[in-house]
Design a protein around this motif. Structure first.
Motif, PDB file in Angstrom:
ATOM      1  N   VAL A   1      34.484  50.630  30.592  1.00 41.94           N
ATOM      2  CA  VAL A   1      35.309  50.227  31.415  1.00 41.94           C
ATOM      3  C   VAL A   1      35.222  48.803  31.972  1.00 41.94           C
ATOM      4  O   VAL A   1      36.106  48.050  31.855  1.00 41.94           O
ATOM      5  N   VAL A   2      34.005  48.631  32.024  1.00 42.22           N
ATOM      6  CA  VAL A   2      33.696  47.182  32.666  1.00 42.22           C
ATOM      7  C   VAL A   2      33.717  46.172  31.628  1.00 42.22           C
ATOM      8  O   VAL A   2      34.331  44.986  31.770  1.00 42.22           O
ATOM      9  N   VAL A   3      33.719  46.398  30.454  1.00 37.18           N
ATOM     10  CA  VAL A   3      33.799  45.540  29.289  1.00 37.18           C
ATOM     11  C   VAL A   3      35.273  45.291  29.134  1.00 37.18           C
ATOM     12  O   VAL A   3      35.660  44.054  28.748  1.00 37.18           O
ATOM     13  N   TYR A   4      35.989  46.285  28.999  1.00 37.46           N
ATOM     14  CA  TYR A   4      37.476  46.213  28.936  1.00 37.46           C
ATOM     15  C   TYR A   4      37.811  45.314  30.162  1.00 37.46           C
ATOM     16  O   TYR A   4      38.587  44.468  30.037  1.00 37.46           O
ATOM     17  N   ASN A   5      37.433  45.526  31.423  1.00 28.91           N
ATOM     18  CA  ASN A   5      37.963  44.941  32.657  1.00 28.91           C
ATOM     19  C   ASN A   5      37.441  43.118  32.355  1.00 28.91           C
ATOM     20  O   ASN A   5      38.503  42.324  32.832  1.00 28.91           O
ATOM     21  N   SER A   6      36.543  43.189  31.851  1.00 29.07           N
ATOM     22  CA  SER A   6      36.078  41.489  31.609  1.00 29.07           C
ATOM     23  C   SER A   6      37.174  40.605  30.655  1.00 29.07           C
ATOM     24  O   SER A   6      37.477  39.742  31.014  1.00 29.07           O
ATOM     25  N   MET A   7      37.776  41.625  29.684  1.00 22.08           N
ATOM     26  CA  MET A   7      38.711  40.927  28.769  1.00 22.08           C
ATOM     27  C   MET A   7      40.119  40.865  29.594  1.00 22.08           C
ATOM     28  O   MET A   7      40.606  40.011  29.406  1.00 22.08           O
TER      29      MET A   7
END
Length: 384
Positions: A98-104
């Protein structure tokens, strides 16, 4: 090995960012064995210090790049506007979370040019069974606001209502702002009224929304109610209230609100507030008072203040004052403000001064001032 990790952690959290490079040089001099955990901390250190090139060099040296390190690189690239590089890292990240998706999503949501991609990633993450969290929703609502995507915003609200995030004051404020920017002022007010807690940003979003959607009286009523509830306005709140006064033609009320900033709240009015007051006076036809306010400002007026006066001069056909305001704008940033030339030209034309129109157009050619190309935003079908 442990001492280098601990030093880098300290560098990230407590010490000047420049020390990260010093520790990195020590690692190289000591011929420390490659360690992905150590390199992950080092990448994060370089990213936080703005040294994205150094971060990428270390990142490329890593044998196994975990999602934590990839997220740091993506956030770093997005924060510096290197969207394509962030996309490259994201596409190569095998084990996403979820965190890497949130970064994008967060990176995309900061610009209107990429905001739609934020919504696309939001859909993708759910397709792959990643559950959005409060950070996801905050960024997606921001993208919806930027794109005026009312229907998608409604879907987001529906998801928020299924969990405790809907009660979060930041989420509620973001929804109010989103609906207002989409022109759905009644939906914004419904969210506003049902929020268990409101802060200054919530009130400001609603006041500004009313003003920008043609409801100045409602904006001012809410502004007074906010004060009665002992919520202290901020600079943006006052902008919304002054703008509402301008659209309603309430000169005396505008003066009262403007003067209360410093008198009651110890806030020094900014250029934007002076521009609002000039616009308020100008719309009401009090051009002399507007010019007097500009000339008595404690700071040198910027182009926005003069542009507000110029716009009012055109509205009321005051060619002499329009010329004065336009010339002040030209002195500040001649080529950056083509609208000032156009507005002055139209003022001349409406007054029948065609020789002045021709002369001004020749000046524009000589100074290579290009008129902004006209365009229209046409609504398309919502959805992705």
């Amino acid at each position: 090995m442990g001492k280098f990790r601990s030093r880098l952690v300290c560098t990230n959290e407590l010490l000047p960012r420049s020390l990260g490079r010093v520790v990195h040089s020590q690692i190289l001099k000591c011929d420390v064995e490659a360690d992905d955990v150590l390199y992950t901390v080092l990448v994060d250190c370089y990213v936080k210090s703005g040294k994205i090139g150094y971060a990428r060099t270390v990142f490329d040296m890593m044998l196994e790049k975990d999602v934590i390190c990839s997220t740091s690189m993506i956030s770093g690239y997005m924060s510096q506007g290197f969207v394509e590089d962030a996309e490259e890292i994201f596409s190569k990240t095998v084990e996403k979370d979820v965190v890497v998706y949130n970064s994008m999503i967060e990176g995309y949501s900061k610009s209107i040019e990429t905001a739609r991609k934020a919504l696309e990633i939001y859909v993708d993450m759910q397709r792959f069974n990643f559950k959005p969290n409060i950070s996801t929703f905050a960024s997606v609502i921001g993208a919806c606001s930027m794109l005026a995507e009312f229907e998608i915003g409604q879907q987001v609200q529906g998801q928020l209502m299924k969990n405790e995030f809907f009660k979060d004051v930041k989420m509620g404020s973001a929804l109010v702002d989103m609906y207002a920017k989409c022109g759905k002022i009644e939906s914004a007010r419904r969210v506003f009224d049902h929020m268990p807690e409101k802060n200054v940003f919530t009130w400001t979003s609603m006041i500004d929304g009313y003003g920008k959607n043609g409801h100045p009286n409602e904006a001012l009523d809410l502004f007074h109610l906010m004060q009665e509830c002992s919520i202290q306005p901020n600079h943006v709140t006052f902008l919304g209230a002054l703008s509402a006064c301008g659209h309603a033609g309430l000169v005396a009320k505008g003066h009262e609100i403007f003067e209360s900033m410093e008198r009651d709240y110890s806030m020094i009015p900014k250029m934007e507030h002076y521009a609002c007051m000039v616009d308020l006076l100008g719309r009401a036809g009090s051009l002399e008072q507007a010019l007097e306010l500009v000339l008595e400002m404690p700071e040198k007026p910027n182009s926005d203040v003069w542009a507000a006066l110029l716009s009012s001069c055109r509205l009321h056909g005051d060619v002499e004052m329009a010329n004065l305001a336009a010339n002040e704008i030209f002195k500040l940033n001649a080529n950056d403000r083509p609208g000032a030339y156009v507005s002055l030209s139209n003022t001349f034309a409406e007054a029948g001064k065609w020789n002045d129109v021709t002369e001004l157009r020749e000046v524009m050619k000589l100074r290579r001032v290009m008129k902004d190309t006209g365009c229209s935003w046409v609504g398309t079908e919502s959805g992705l």
